[in-house]
Design an enzyme around this catalytic site. Structure first.
Site, PDB file in Angstrom:
ATOM      1  N   LEU A 103      12.074  -2.625  -2.781  1.00  0.00           N
ATOM      2  CA  LEU A 103      12.832  -2.592  -4.027  1.00  0.00           C
ATOM      3  C   LEU A 103      14.296  -2.664  -3.622  1.00  0.00           C
ATOM      4  O   LEU A 103      14.713  -1.957  -2.700  1.00  0.00           O
ATOM      5  CB  LEU A 103      12.573  -1.300  -4.807  1.00  0.00           C
ATOM      6  N   ASP A 104      15.085  -3.519  -4.280  1.00  0.00           N
ATOM      7  CA  ASP A 104      16.470  -3.627  -3.859  1.00  0.00           C
ATOM      8  C   ASP A 104      17.227  -2.339  -4.168  1.00  0.00           C
ATOM      9  O   ASP A 104      16.725  -1.442  -4.853  1.00  0.00           O
ATOM     10  CB  ASP A 104      17.146  -4.865  -4.458  1.00  0.00           C
ATOM     11  N   LYS A 105      18.423  -2.251  -3.652  1.00  0.00           N
ATOM     12  CA  LYS A 105      19.200  -1.006  -3.709  1.00  0.00           C
ATOM     13  C   LYS A 105      19.373  -0.488  -5.131  1.00  0.00           C
ATOM     14  O   LYS A 105      19.384   0.727  -5.367  1.00  0.00           O
ATOM     15  CB  LYS A 105      20.562  -1.245  -3.047  1.00  0.00           C
ATOM     16  N   ASP A 106      19.498  -1.390  -6.089  1.00  0.00           N
ATOM     17  CA  ASP A 106      19.759  -0.987  -7.470  1.00  0.00           C
ATOM     18  C   ASP A 106      18.497  -0.883  -8.325  1.00  0.00           C
ATOM     19  O   ASP A 106      18.582  -0.595  -9.517  1.00  0.00           O
ATOM     20  CB  ASP A 106      20.730  -1.971  -8.125  1.00  0.00           C
ATOM     21  N   THR A 107      17.333  -1.118  -7.731  1.00  0.00           N
ATOM     22  CA  THR A 107      16.068  -1.017  -8.460  1.00  0.00           C
ATOM     23  C   THR A 107      15.436   0.342  -8.196  1.00  0.00           C
ATOM     24  O   THR A 107      15.458   0.845  -7.073  1.00  0.00           O
ATOM     25  CB  THR A 107      15.107  -2.142  -8.062  1.00  0.00           C
TER      26      THR A 107
END
Length: 238
Positions: A103-107
């Protein structure tokens, strides 16, 4: 599968083999309720109870559910940023753990952490068609044409083809539920960009047939039950 006792203790206690051997020689390790001081003793942690200082070790492979917060990266280590492994409490830490998928940093949302490589490959392989469900807050209202585009398969800006996906909208058409069966880089965000929209916030709700435990606070994690692991393997829900 049988393994040397010192290796089992080192792997499950997140310590070095030398430290594990010291624990065994001190008489702090028991197998089947009996103290064992033989560091080369072989045993199967799935069939024999092993304890250290009276505390029973987790047997076999480890499967952890985390509610990933914003600002944390899905990696085993990083030079300057916090990783999902950094958030694990000491009781859950052990050697060999890694995030299954990214999951990307902002997810935010459901992050699966395990030490079972074959299982991770099984649920991440596009050929297995294991569903991942997300909730997205959109910058602009989506529409019926977007639903149809997702159902037909989106072509991303770089020409990458995405498999057909489910897109459902709330009444305001700015909160979306998305179900995909693959995991391309930043896929959900890029799919919306391909139809002229932007994701303001993204949260993963489900992997396979298992939803994120809604009692887990952001950053919290817990061991999964064998039934929950089976639910993920089942791949999808009605």
């Amino acid at each position: 599968m049988t393994e040397r006792l010192d290796k089992i203790v080192a792997d499950t206690e997140n310590c070095t083999r030398s430290q594990a051997r010291t624990l065994i020689r001190r008489g702090e390790v028991a197998v089947g309720g009996q103290t064992v001081r033989d560091i080369a003793r072989k045993t199967d942690p799935a069939s024999e109870e092993i304890s250290v200082s009276g505390r029973i070790l987790a047997a076999g492979r480890c499967y952890i559910m985390m509610n990933k917060p914003v600002g944390v990266i899905s990696a085993t280590e990083s030079a300057g940023e916090r990783t999902v492994l950094d958030l694990l409490p000491p009781r859950l830490k052990r050697r060999g753990l890694f995030p299954a998928g990214r999951l990307d940093k902002d997810t935010t949302g459901f992050m699966l952490i395990t030490d079972d490589g074959p299982f991770a490959h099984e649920i991440l392989s596009p050929r297995r068609h294991v569903e991942k469900e997300y909730e997205a807050l959109l910058e602009h209202p989506a529409n019926a044409a977007d639903i149809e585009a997702f159902a037909c398969g989106i072509r991303l800006g770089d020409g990458t083809e995405c498999a057909p996906a489910v897109l459902e909208l709330d009444d305001a058409r700015t909160t979306a539920r998305i179900v995909i069966r693959e995991g391309k880089y930043h896929q959900v965000r890029r799919m919306f960009e391909a139809v002229g929209n932007r994701v303001a916030a993204l949260r993963r709700l489900r992997i396979g047939g298992l939803y994120l435990d809604d009692t887990l606070a952001p950053g919290a994690a817990r061991l999964m039950t064998p039934e929950e692991v089976s639910q993920i393997r089942r791949g999808s829900i009605p």
